[in-house]
Design a protein around this motif. Structure first.
Motif, PDB file in Angstrom:
ATOM      1  N   ARG A  75     -11.582 -13.661  10.979  1.00 23.84           N
ATOM      2  CA  ARG A  75     -10.475 -14.388  11.764  1.00 23.84           C
ATOM      3  C   ARG A  75     -11.125 -16.052  11.461  1.00 23.84           C
ATOM      4  O   ARG A  75     -10.268 -16.829  11.060  1.00 23.84           O
ATOM      5  N   LEU A  83      -6.784  -1.304   3.943  1.00 26.57           N
ATOM      6  CA  LEU A  83      -7.355  -2.011   5.031  1.00 26.57           C
ATOM      7  C   LEU A  83      -7.507  -3.374   5.082  1.00 26.57           C
ATOM      8  O   LEU A  83      -7.146  -4.153   5.765  1.00 26.57           O
ATOM      9  N   ILE A  84      -8.306  -3.600   4.052  1.00 28.10           N
ATOM     10  CA  ILE A  84      -9.029  -5.052   3.799  1.00 28.10           C
ATOM     11  C   ILE A  84      -7.635  -6.202   3.733  1.00 28.10           C
ATOM     12  O   ILE A  84      -7.641  -7.051   4.304  1.00 28.10           O
ATOM     13  N   THR A 126      -4.530  -5.724   4.009  1.00 28.19           N
ATOM     14  CA  THR A 126      -3.484  -5.803   4.938  1.00 28.19           C
ATOM     15  C   THR A 126      -4.006  -6.558   6.224  1.00 28.19           C
ATOM     16  O   THR A 126      -3.274  -7.547   6.604  1.00 28.19           O
ATOM     17  N   ARG A 127      -5.151  -6.470   6.522  1.00 34.04           N
ATOM     18  CA  ARG A 127      -5.813  -7.470   7.673  1.00 34.04           C
ATOM     19  C   ARG A 127      -5.702  -8.821   7.252  1.00 34.04           C
ATOM     20  O   ARG A 127      -5.438  -9.437   7.942  1.00 34.04           O
ATOM     21  N   GLN A 163     -17.023  -1.958   4.890  1.00 32.68           N
ATOM     22  CA  GLN A 163     -15.855  -1.141   5.421  1.00 32.68           C
ATOM     23  C   GLN A 163     -15.706   0.024   4.480  1.00 32.68           C
ATOM     24  O   GLN A 163     -15.467   1.250   5.049  1.00 32.68           O
ATOM     25  N   GLU A 206      -0.199 -15.155  10.320  1.00 32.17           N
ATOM     26  CA  GLU A 206      -0.573 -15.585  11.975  1.00 32.17           C
ATOM     27  C   GLU A 206      -0.915 -16.947  11.686  1.00 32.17           C
ATOM     28  O   GLU A 206      -0.501 -17.875  12.808  1.00 32.17           O
ATOM     29  N   ALA A 242      -2.303 -10.111   7.158  1.00 30.54           N
ATOM     30  CA  ALA A 242      -1.741 -10.507   8.851  1.00 30.54           C
ATOM     31  C   ALA A 242      -2.157 -11.720   9.367  1.00 30.54           C
ATOM     32  O   ALA A 242      -1.512 -12.439   9.872  1.00 30.54           O
ATOM     33  N   LEU A 243      -3.677 -11.748   9.081  1.00 31.08           N
ATOM     34  CA  LEU A 243      -4.005 -13.184   9.462  1.00 31.08           C
ATOM     35  C   LEU A 243      -3.318 -14.430   8.785  1.00 31.08           C
ATOM     36  O   LEU A 243      -3.150 -15.438   9.399  1.00 31.08           O
TER      37      LEU A 243
END
Length: 89
Positions: free
Chosen positions: A2, A63-64, A66-67, A27, A74, A70-71
């Motif tokens: 983040r 996983l990575i 997509t995260r 991960q 945001e 999303a950030l």
């Protein structure tokens, strides 16, 4: 992750475009261990055989990536995720 994306957002909003190339070793280690897929390392580098490629694609793309996307959203960054797997398909 983040905090890093906050810094990328600052650059983006200043007009500096960034191409982010990511890994996901920790991960991937966690997921392969949970799934019982053997991780093979040679001189500190992961060797991905045919049995592990699906797990690798799942973690890095699903996983990575997509995260990260999303950030980006945001923080107001219009981003897309592209992988070598996608490009080769």
């Amino acid at each position: 992750m983040r905090t890093f994306m906050e810094q990328v957002a600052i650059l983006h909003h200043l007009g500096i475009r960034v191409v982010l190339v990511h890994g996901g070793g920790p991960q991937l280690d966690d997921v392969t261990k949970k799934m019982g897929v053997e991780t093979r390392m040679v001189q500190g580098r992961r060797v991905t055989d045919a049995a592990a490629i699906d797990t690798t694609a799942m973690v890095l793309n699903g996983l990575i990536n997509t995260r990260l996307l999303a950030l980006c959203r945001e923080f107001g960054i219009a981003a897309i995720g592209v992988s070598g797997w996608t490009a080769a398909s």
